[in-house]
Design a protein around this motif. Structure first.
Motif, PDB file in Angstrom:
ATOM      1  N   MET A   1       3.513  -7.768  -7.711  1.00  0.00           N
ATOM      2  CA  MET A   1       2.554  -8.793  -8.139  1.00  0.00           C
ATOM      3  C   MET A   1       1.457  -8.938  -7.094  1.00  0.00           C
ATOM      4  O   MET A   1       1.729  -9.010  -5.897  1.00  0.00           O
ATOM      5  N   GLN A   2       0.203  -8.949  -7.544  1.00  0.00           N
ATOM      6  CA  GLN A   2      -0.919  -9.141  -6.628  1.00  0.00           C
ATOM      7  C   GLN A   2      -1.328 -10.610  -6.652  1.00  0.00           C
ATOM      8  O   GLN A   2      -1.771 -11.127  -7.664  1.00  0.00           O
ATOM      9  N   TYR A   3      -1.163 -11.272  -5.515  1.00  0.00           N
ATOM     10  CA  TYR A   3      -1.520 -12.685  -5.430  1.00  0.00           C
ATOM     11  C   TYR A   3      -3.030 -12.843  -5.303  1.00  0.00           C
ATOM     12  O   TYR A   3      -3.709 -12.029  -4.674  1.00  0.00           O
ATOM     13  N   LYS A   4      -3.530 -13.931  -5.869  1.00  0.00           N
ATOM     14  CA  LYS A   4      -4.964 -14.216  -5.838  1.00  0.00           C
ATOM     15  C   LYS A   4      -5.238 -15.331  -4.828  1.00  0.00           C
ATOM     16  O   LYS A   4      -4.695 -16.430  -4.943  1.00  0.00           O
ATOM     17  N   LEU A   5      -6.082 -15.023  -3.859  1.00  0.00           N
ATOM     18  CA  LEU A   5      -6.465 -15.985  -2.836  1.00  0.00           C
ATOM     19  C   LEU A   5      -7.932 -16.364  -3.028  1.00  0.00           C
ATOM     20  O   LEU A   5      -8.752 -15.529  -3.411  1.00  0.00           O
ATOM     21  N   PRO A  46      -7.169 -19.057 -12.370  1.00  0.00           N
ATOM     22  CA  PRO A  46      -6.104 -19.547 -11.496  1.00  0.00           C
ATOM     23  C   PRO A  46      -6.008 -18.744 -10.202  1.00  0.00           C
ATOM     24  O   PRO A  46      -6.212 -17.532 -10.186  1.00  0.00           O
ATOM     25  N   TYR A  47      -5.710 -19.442  -9.116  1.00  0.00           N
ATOM     26  CA  TYR A  47      -5.449 -18.823  -7.820  1.00  0.00           C
ATOM     27  C   TYR A  47      -4.066 -19.244  -7.338  1.00  0.00           C
ATOM     28  O   TYR A  47      -3.524 -20.269  -7.765  1.00  0.00           O
ATOM     29  N   ASP A  48      -3.503 -18.429  -6.454  1.00  0.00           N
ATOM     30  CA  ASP A  48      -2.170 -18.710  -5.924  1.00  0.00           C
ATOM     31  C   ASP A  48      -2.212 -19.445  -4.587  1.00  0.00           C
ATOM     32  O   ASP A  48      -1.232 -20.085  -4.207  1.00  0.00           O
ATOM     33  N   LEU A  49      -3.337 -19.362  -3.881  1.00  0.00           N
ATOM     34  CA  LEU A  49      -3.464 -20.030  -2.583  1.00  0.00           C
ATOM     35  C   LEU A  49      -4.936 -20.106  -2.211  1.00  0.00           C
ATOM     36  O   LEU A  49      -5.706 -19.197  -2.537  1.00  0.00           O
ATOM     37  N   HIS A  67      -9.654 -32.984  -3.246  1.00  0.00           N
ATOM     38  CA  HIS A  67      -9.838 -32.567  -4.641  1.00  0.00           C
ATOM     39  C   HIS A  67      -8.713 -31.637  -5.080  1.00  0.00           C
ATOM     40  O   HIS A  67      -8.199 -31.749  -6.202  1.00  0.00           O
ATOM     41  N   LEU A  68      -8.302 -30.722  -4.201  1.00  0.00           N
ATOM     42  CA  LEU A  68      -7.214 -29.797  -4.527  1.00  0.00           C
ATOM     43  C   LEU A  68      -5.927 -30.554  -4.833  1.00  0.00           C
ATOM     44  O   LEU A  68      -5.228 -30.254  -5.807  1.00  0.00           O
ATOM     45  N   LYS A  69      -5.604 -31.522  -3.997  1.00  0.00           N
ATOM     46  CA  LYS A  69      -4.354 -32.262  -4.197  1.00  0.00           C
ATOM     47  C   LYS A  69      -4.380 -33.082  -5.476  1.00  0.00           C
ATOM     48  O   LYS A  69      -3.354 -33.277  -6.124  1.00  0.00           O
ATOM     49  N   LYS A  70      -5.549 -33.560  -5.847  1.00  0.00           N
ATOM     50  CA  LYS A  70      -5.658 -34.375  -7.061  1.00  0.00           C
ATOM     51  C   LYS A  70      -5.674 -33.519  -8.323  1.00  0.00           C
ATOM     52  O   LYS A  70      -4.966 -33.821  -9.295  1.00  0.00           O
ATOM     53  N   SER A  71      -6.458 -32.438  -8.316  1.00  0.00           N
ATOM     54  CA  SER A  71      -6.657 -31.645  -9.530  1.00  0.00           C
ATOM     55  C   SER A  71      -5.704 -30.463  -9.659  1.00  0.00           C
ATOM     56  O   SER A  71      -5.438 -30.001 -10.778  1.00  0.00           O
ATOM     57  N   TYR A  72      -5.199 -29.953  -8.530  1.00  0.00           N
ATOM     58  CA  TYR A  72      -4.294 -28.793  -8.550  1.00  0.00           C
ATOM     59  C   TYR A  72      -3.106 -29.078  -7.625  1.00  0.00           C
ATOM     60  O   TYR A  72      -2.938 -28.431  -6.580  1.00  0.00           O
ATOM     61  N   PRO A  73      -2.282 -30.048  -7.985  1.00  0.00           N
ATOM     62  CA  PRO A  73      -1.223 -30.508  -7.070  1.00  0.00           C
ATOM     63  C   PRO A  73      -0.199 -29.442  -6.709  1.00  0.00           C
ATOM     64  O   PRO A  73       0.457 -29.551  -5.668  1.00  0.00           O
ATOM     65  N   GLN A  74      -0.046 -28.412  -7.531  1.00  0.00           N
ATOM     66  CA  GLN A  74       0.927 -27.364  -7.246  1.00  0.00           C
ATOM     67  C   GLN A  74       0.328 -26.211  -6.433  1.00  0.00           C
ATOM     68  O   GLN A  74       1.055 -25.289  -6.030  1.00  0.00           O
ATOM     69  N   LEU A  75      -0.966 -26.238  -6.205  1.00  0.00           N
ATOM     70  CA  LEU A  75      -1.655 -25.118  -5.553  1.00  0.00           C
ATOM     71  C   LEU A  75      -1.612 -25.260  -4.031  1.00  0.00           C
ATOM     72  O   LEU A  75      -2.177 -26.203  -3.474  1.00  0.00           O
ATOM     73  N   PRO A  76      -0.958 -24.332  -3.308  1.00  0.00           N
ATOM     74  CA  PRO A  76      -0.906 -24.434  -1.845  1.00  0.00           C
ATOM     75  C   PRO A  76      -2.248 -24.059  -1.215  1.00  0.00           C
ATOM     76  O   PRO A  76      -3.008 -23.264  -1.770  1.00  0.00           O
ATOM     77  N   PHE A  77      -2.517 -24.651  -0.051  1.00  0.00           N
ATOM     78  CA  PHE A  77      -3.739 -24.297   0.674  1.00  0.00           C
ATOM     79  C   PHE A  77      -3.514 -24.456   2.165  1.00  0.00           C
ATOM     80  O   PHE A  77      -2.605 -25.168   2.606  1.00  0.00           O
ATOM     81  N   LEU A  78      -4.318 -23.751   2.949  1.00  0.00           N
ATOM     82  CA  LEU A  78      -4.262 -23.890   4.405  1.00  0.00           C
ATOM     83  C   LEU A  78      -5.663 -23.939   4.963  1.00  0.00           C
ATOM     84  O   LEU A  78      -6.608 -23.432   4.359  1.00  0.00           O
ATOM     85  N   PHE A  79      -5.796 -24.590   6.112  1.00  0.00           N
ATOM     86  CA  PHE A  79      -7.091 -24.703   6.774  1.00  0.00           C
ATOM     87  C   PHE A  79      -7.276 -23.580   7.784  1.00  0.00           C
ATOM     88  O   PHE A  79      -6.338 -23.212   8.506  1.00  0.00           O
ATOM     89  N   LEU A  80      -8.497 -23.030   7.831  1.00  0.00           N
ATOM     90  CA  LEU A  80      -8.931 -22.101   8.872  1.00  0.00           C
ATOM     91  C   LEU A  80     -10.147 -22.747   9.521  1.00  0.00           C
ATOM     92  O   LEU A  80     -11.209 -22.814   8.899  1.00  0.00           O
ATOM     93  N   SER A  81     -10.003 -23.236  10.750  1.00  0.00           N
ATOM     94  CA  SER A  81     -11.091 -24.035  11.316  1.00  0.00           C
ATOM     95  C   SER A  81     -11.205 -23.855  12.822  1.00  0.00           C
ATOM     96  O   SER A  81     -10.214 -23.609  13.517  1.00  0.00           O
ATOM     97  N   ALA A  82     -12.443 -23.993  13.322  1.00  0.00           N
ATOM     98  CA  ALA A  82     -12.680 -23.994  14.759  1.00  0.00           C
ATOM     99  C   ALA A  82     -12.382 -25.355  15.375  1.00  0.00           C
ATOM    100  O   ALA A  82     -12.332 -25.498  16.595  1.00  0.00           O
ATOM    101  N   ARG A  83     -12.168 -26.361  14.544  1.00  0.00           N
ATOM    102  CA  ARG A  83     -11.876 -27.708  15.042  1.00  0.00           C
ATOM    103  C   ARG A  83     -10.425 -27.749  15.486  1.00  0.00           C
ATOM    104  O   ARG A  83      -9.502 -27.657  14.673  1.00  0.00           O
ATOM    105  N   ASN A  84     -10.246 -27.876  16.808  1.00  0.00           N
ATOM    106  CA  ASN A  84      -8.905 -27.774  17.376  1.00  0.00           C
ATOM    107  C   ASN A  84      -8.371 -29.090  17.944  1.00  0.00           C
ATOM    108  O   ASN A  84      -7.360 -29.100  18.652  1.00  0.00           O
TER     109      ASN A  84
END
Length: 226
Positions: A1-5, A46-49, A67-84
């Protein structure tokens, strides 16, 4: 299966190079340069992550995460940020992010973390009844029909009818069976109601000419995908 990011990143050079690397590692990767474009991408398919930058023009990553948590509650996400800063990391995780990686990061480590998130979420994904219909995806659990022009929340009876059609896709669905299952009594008035519901579903699916609901007079219906 090819996941969609979906990679949401306003740094074009980083986005292109990271996208190419993720594709080499076996992922399909969509790109969005800001929060508004990300919302459009999510509505189109649809996306997987989702991988989310925080500092972007217009809507920032924190707002998009809400917005992701409200509209796509099952969709996982992660942050990529320079803010440390600790407060940024805690805020990101508090918004429901599955992970938070600080730029610059190791691409191989990112892939491992993505796989870990997908493994954790696979149980939730498996429980979600999803049906692919041409350019549409129908999620029965939350009665959501997702197409290229946006999302439509179905009524419970519309959702049950569409599920019955999906389960018999390209095969006959008996009219009497539908009436018994959804209305309990195959009388004249319930039959007229069924015809109204079929018309609604045809309208909801009208953006894709390859999907149609055929009526076999006096017998039933057939959901065709061509």
């Amino acid at each position: 299966m090819q996941y969609k990011l979906l990679l949401v990143e306003d740094d074009e050079d980083l986005a292109v190079h990271l996208s190419k690397y993720l594709q080499i590692r076996g992922f399909f990767t969509g790109l969005a340069g800001d929060g508004q474009r990300a919302r459009q991408c999510l509505a189109e398919g649809p996306y997987d992550l989702v991988l989310v930058d925080i500092m972007m023009p217009g809507e920032d990553g924190f707002s998009l995460a809400a917005h992701l948590k409200k509209s796509y509650p099952q969709l996982p996400f992660l942050f990529l940020s320079a803010r440390n800063q600790k407060e940024d990391i805690l805020k990101g995780l508090g918004l429901g992010a599955d992970d938070y990686m600080i730029k610059p990061f190791d691409a191989e480590e990112l892939v491992l973390r993505i796989h870990n998130i997908l493994r954790r979420s696979i149980g939730v994904i498996a429980e979600m009844e999803r049906y692919d219909l041409g350019t549409y995806q129908f999620r029965f659990n939350d009665l959501m029909l997702i197409g290229t022009s946006g999302e439509k929340v179905l009524t419970e009876k519309e959702g049950k009818l569409l599920k019955m059609l999906c389960l018999r896709k390209n095969h006959l669905l008996n009219r009497a069976e539908v009436l018994h299952e959804l209305w309990g009594e195959p009388d004249f008035f319930n039959g007229r109601s069924l015809d109204v519901f079929i018309s609604r579903l045809r309208k909801y699916l009208s953006d894709d000419p390859g999907i149609r609901i055929e009526s076999i007079r006096g017998v039933g219906f057939r959901l065709r995908e061509v």
